[in-house]
Motif scaffolding. Sequence first.
Motif, PDB file in Angstrom:
ATOM      1  N   ASN A   3       0.854  -1.175   0.000  1.00 44.77           N
ATOM      2  CA  ASN A   3       0.000   0.000   0.000  1.00 44.77           C
ATOM      3  C   ASN A   3       0.897   1.234   0.000  1.00 44.77           C
ATOM      4  O   ASN A   3       2.052   1.176   0.390  1.00 44.77           O
ATOM      5  N   LYS A   4       0.325   2.302  -0.485  1.00 45.99           N
ATOM      6  CA  LYS A   4       1.016   3.583  -0.490  1.00 45.99           C
ATOM      7  C   LYS A   4       0.077   4.626   0.107  1.00 45.99           C
ATOM      8  O   LYS A   4      -0.285   5.603  -0.543  1.00 45.99           O
ATOM      9  N   ILE A   5      -0.332   4.365   1.329  1.00 48.79           N
ATOM     10  CA  ILE A   5      -1.265   5.262   1.990  1.00 48.79           C
ATOM     11  C   ILE A   5      -0.569   6.569   2.330  1.00 48.79           C
ATOM     12  O   ILE A   5       0.508   6.580   2.927  1.00 48.79           O
ATOM     13  N   LYS A   6      -1.199   7.665   1.919  1.00 51.23           N
ATOM     14  CA  LYS A   6      -0.654   8.992   2.187  1.00 51.23           C
ATOM     15  C   LYS A   6      -1.627   9.761   3.082  1.00 51.23           C
ATOM     16  O   LYS A   6      -2.792   9.404   3.209  1.00 51.23           O
ATOM     17  N   ARG A   7      -1.116  10.832   3.677  1.00 55.40           N
ATOM     18  CA  ARG A   7      -1.916  11.595   4.634  1.00 55.40           C
ATOM     19  C   ARG A   7      -2.235  12.994   4.104  1.00 55.40           C
ATOM     20  O   ARG A   7      -1.384  13.654   3.520  1.00 55.40           O
ATOM     21  N   SER A   8      -3.478  13.382   4.341  1.00 57.40           N
ATOM     22  CA  SER A   8      -4.003  14.659   3.859  1.00 57.40           C
ATOM     23  C   SER A   8      -4.802  15.296   4.988  1.00 57.40           C
ATOM     24  O   SER A   8      -5.102  14.651   5.995  1.00 57.40           O
ATOM     25  N   VAL A   9      -5.140  16.562   4.816  1.00 57.71           N
ATOM     26  CA  VAL A   9      -6.032  17.243   5.760  1.00 57.71           C
ATOM     27  C   VAL A   9      -7.092  17.993   4.968  1.00 57.71           C
ATOM     28  O   VAL A   9      -6.775  18.754   4.046  1.00 57.71           O
ATOM     29  N   SER A  10      -8.348  17.749   5.310  1.00 57.36           N
ATOM     30  CA  SER A  10      -9.422  18.594   4.792  1.00 57.36           C
ATOM     31  C   SER A  10      -9.389  19.907   5.553  1.00 57.36           C
ATOM     32  O   SER A  10      -9.426  19.912   6.795  1.00 57.36           O
ATOM     33  N   LEU A  11      -9.327  21.011   4.830  1.00 65.12           N
ATOM     34  CA  LEU A  11      -9.246  22.312   5.501  1.00 65.12           C
ATOM     35  C   LEU A  11     -10.534  22.650   6.246  1.00 65.12           C
ATOM     36  O   LEU A  11     -10.563  23.607   7.035  1.00 65.12           O
ATOM     37  N   TYR A  12     -11.566  21.860   6.032  1.00 63.52           N
ATOM     38  CA  TYR A  12     -12.779  21.935   6.852  1.00 63.52           C
ATOM     39  C   TYR A  12     -12.434  21.749   8.329  1.00 63.52           C
ATOM     40  O   TYR A  12     -13.118  22.280   9.211  1.00 63.52           O
ATOM     41  N   SER A  13     -11.368  20.998   8.588  1.00 61.24           N
ATOM     42  CA  SER A  13     -10.950  20.714   9.960  1.00 61.24           C
ATOM     43  C   SER A  13     -10.668  21.978  10.755  1.00 61.24           C
ATOM     44  O   SER A  13     -10.823  22.005  11.982  1.00 61.24           O
ATOM     45  N   ILE A 275     -12.473  -1.938  -2.205  1.00 64.32           N
ATOM     46  CA  ILE A 275     -11.283  -1.095  -2.357  1.00 64.32           C
ATOM     47  C   ILE A 275     -11.064  -0.606  -3.781  1.00 64.32           C
ATOM     48  O   ILE A 275     -10.565   0.504  -3.989  1.00 64.32           O
ATOM     49  N   GLN A 276     -11.437  -1.379  -4.791  1.00 61.98           N
ATOM     50  CA  GLN A 276     -11.178  -0.947  -6.169  1.00 61.98           C
ATOM     51  C   GLN A 276     -12.035   0.242  -6.580  1.00 61.98           C
ATOM     52  O   GLN A 276     -11.770   0.889  -7.595  1.00 61.98           O
ATOM     53  N   TYR A 277     -13.057   0.548  -5.768  1.00 64.00           N
ATOM     54  CA  TYR A 277     -13.937   1.682  -6.078  1.00 64.00           C
ATOM     55  C   TYR A 277     -13.727   2.855  -5.115  1.00 64.00           C
ATOM     56  O   TYR A 277     -14.481   3.821  -5.141  1.00 64.00           O
ATOM     57  N   ILE A 278     -12.725   2.764  -4.238  1.00 71.76           N
ATOM     58  CA  ILE A 278     -12.463   3.809  -3.242  1.00 71.76           C
ATOM     59  C   ILE A 278     -11.275   4.643  -3.702  1.00 71.76           C
ATOM     60  O   ILE A 278     -10.169   4.137  -3.829  1.00 71.76           O
ATOM     61  N   TYR A 279     -11.512   5.938  -3.939  1.00 63.64           N
ATOM     62  CA  TYR A 279     -10.479   6.806  -4.497  1.00 63.64           C
ATOM     63  C   TYR A 279      -9.967   7.860  -3.520  1.00 63.64           C
ATOM     64  O   TYR A 279      -8.956   8.517  -3.783  1.00 63.64           O
ATOM     65  N   HIS A 280     -10.652   8.050  -2.416  1.00 69.29           N
ATOM     66  CA  HIS A 280     -10.227   9.022  -1.403  1.00 69.29           C
ATOM     67  C   HIS A 280     -10.978   8.674  -0.124  1.00 69.29           C
ATOM     68  O   HIS A 280     -11.994   7.977  -0.160  1.00 69.29           O
ATOM     69  N   THR A 281     -10.479   9.155   1.013  1.00 70.01           N
ATOM     70  CA  THR A 281     -11.122   8.839   2.294  1.00 70.01           C
ATOM     71  C   THR A 281     -11.090  10.032   3.227  1.00 70.01           C
ATOM     72  O   THR A 281     -10.059  10.692   3.370  1.00 70.01           O
ATOM     73  N   HIS A 282     -12.230  10.281   3.866  1.00 67.76           N
ATOM     74  CA  HIS A 282     -12.292  11.255   4.944  1.00 67.76           C
ATOM     75  C   HIS A 282     -12.018  10.539   6.254  1.00 67.76           C
ATOM     76  O   HIS A 282     -12.826   9.717   6.700  1.00 67.76           O
ATOM     77  N   GLY A 313      -4.219   5.502  -1.706  1.00 69.32           N
ATOM     78  CA  GLY A 313      -4.772   6.845  -1.731  1.00 69.32           C
ATOM     79  C   GLY A 313      -4.501   7.590  -0.439  1.00 69.32           C
ATOM     80  O   GLY A 313      -3.655   7.214   0.363  1.00 69.32           O
ATOM     81  N   TYR A 314      -5.249   8.668  -0.250  1.00 67.37           N
ATOM     82  CA  TYR A 314      -5.084   9.538   0.914  1.00 67.37           C
ATOM     83  C   TYR A 314      -6.107   9.227   2.004  1.00 67.37           C
ATOM     84  O   TYR A 314      -7.268   8.913   1.717  1.00 67.37           O
ATOM     85  N   LEU A 315      -5.661   9.342   3.243  1.00 64.55           N
ATOM     86  CA  LEU A 315      -6.534   9.438   4.400  1.00 64.55           C
ATOM     87  C   LEU A 315      -6.487  10.896   4.834  1.00 64.55           C
ATOM     88  O   LEU A 315      -5.430  11.402   5.215  1.00 64.55           O
ATOM     89  N   SER A 316      -7.623  11.554   4.748  1.00 66.65           N
ATOM     90  CA  SER A 316      -7.680  13.000   4.927  1.00 66.65           C
ATOM     91  C   SER A 316      -8.391  13.363   6.227  1.00 66.65           C
ATOM     92  O   SER A 316      -9.598  13.135   6.376  1.00 66.65           O
ATOM     93  N   SER A 317      -7.646  13.918   7.184  1.00 72.44           N
ATOM     94  CA  SER A 317      -8.230  14.314   8.467  1.00 72.44           C
ATOM     95  C   SER A 317      -9.409  15.251   8.251  1.00 72.44           C
ATOM     96  O   SER A 317      -9.330  16.212   7.477  1.00 72.44           O
ATOM     97  N   GLU A 318     -10.494  14.968   8.967  1.00 71.15           N
ATOM     98  CA  GLU A 318     -11.668  15.847   8.929  1.00 71.15           C
ATOM     99  C   GLU A 318     -12.192  15.961  10.359  1.00 71.15           C
ATOM    100  O   GLU A 318     -12.886  15.080  10.855  1.00 71.15           O
ATOM    101  N   TYR A 319     -11.852  17.063  11.001  1.00 73.14           N
ATOM    102  CA  TYR A 319     -12.222  17.276  12.402  1.00 73.14           C
ATOM    103  C   TYR A 319     -13.615  17.889  12.500  1.00 73.14           C
ATOM    104  O   TYR A 319     -13.886  18.929  11.906  1.00 73.14           O
ATOM    105  N   GLU A 320     -14.490  17.214  13.275  1.00 67.52           N
ATOM    106  CA  GLU A 320     -15.839  17.737  13.471  1.00 67.52           C
ATOM    107  C   GLU A 320     -16.190  17.893  14.953  1.00 67.52           C
ATOM    108  O   GLU A 320     -17.348  18.080  15.295  1.00 67.52           O
ATOM    109  N   GLY A 321     -15.196  17.815  15.808  1.00 60.33           N
ATOM    110  CA  GLY A 321     -15.489  17.921  17.228  1.00 60.33           C
ATOM    111  C   GLY A 321     -15.828  19.319  17.690  1.00 60.33           C
ATOM    112  O   GLY A 321     -16.425  19.495  18.756  1.00 60.33           O
TER     113      GLY A 321
END
Length: 350
Positions: A3-13, A275-282, A313-321
């Motif tokens: 896997n080549k999992i990378k890390r991202s941040v949603s600026l919504y956070s 997984i073959q249909y997952i292109y990004h993750t929150h 793909g990316y795992l993108s932090s999305e903070y909603e607390g």
Amino acid sequence: MDNKIKRSVSLYSYQQEYYEGKLDLEGCIRETAKTGATGIELLAEQMVDDFPVITPEFKETWFGWMKKYGTEPTCYDAFLENRIYDNRVCTLREQIHMMKRDIENASQLGFQTLRTLVSTPMDVIEGSIPFAEEKNIKICIEVHSPFSLNSGWADGYMEMIHKTGTKHFGFMPDFGIFCRQIPDILTAQAVRNGCREEVIKIVEDAFQERVSKGFMKIKYDLNLGRAHGEYMKANGYPKLMEALDKIHATPAELAYAGSTFDYTWCDPKDIIDNIQYIYHTHAKFYHMNEAYEETSIPIKEVVEAYKKAGYNGYLSSEYEGNRMLNDALEVDSIEQVRRQQEALRRAIEE
């Protein structure tokens, strides 16, 4: 699997600090880079001054920031505003035009994926796919709780994928579908709002019963309100309301009980299956404690499923607390994102 999992941040956070003027767009990118994440997920409607126009000046500044902070665009968050008129819903043609506008903007700013909301009609998505293919942008429908993969709802979109044969439409899971507990800060807010201890126990016991028995998954229905109502009914909402009625629950207590149906526990195996249909993750989260643990979502277990599936793909932090704190307490989105990014790094690299 590799896997080549990378890390991202949603600026919504960083919405609290952005709203209060403590951070501007560049500040949000700067704080993201400090966490070690390399990806930037943008809410253009909120953060691009001339939206929906991408001016040459903004484009130059945007790519300048990407170079300055060592980051790259990952996902463009689109909002299909199909009720902009008082007297009617936008026509199919108008909605497809909006989608094409956002696809073009995403392409101009170097994004690979475009997030569309669960409320986006399927015929709008299908009508936008040819333009997405032309621009090499993957449209991702957000799998946001209480929606889920391996469900009747997801099957409807899967049928469209198979019918069109497209590689430019898929899913964007949101970690909110992996809540094993009610967020502790939601419960703390309920207590501040006057919820009694006996009510908290009834509601938490009902949630744990749903987790142990397995949630009844939401069905595909063009009427999302009806689908959501049936989902709540199937997962014990009437029984919970009956129990609360017996102890004369207040409006605040009933509101707390109802809000817990916004959180779902799904088996992380759903990720492997699709997984073959997952292109990004929150990588949604609500509260990271000082031990770098999310208090409602088992991050390591979920990330392990992505690793096992060979996600690239990316795992993108999305903070909603923030919305569970800002009625009475100080919000520190910057620290919360930093903690979650560290937890993601550890889970990915183990």
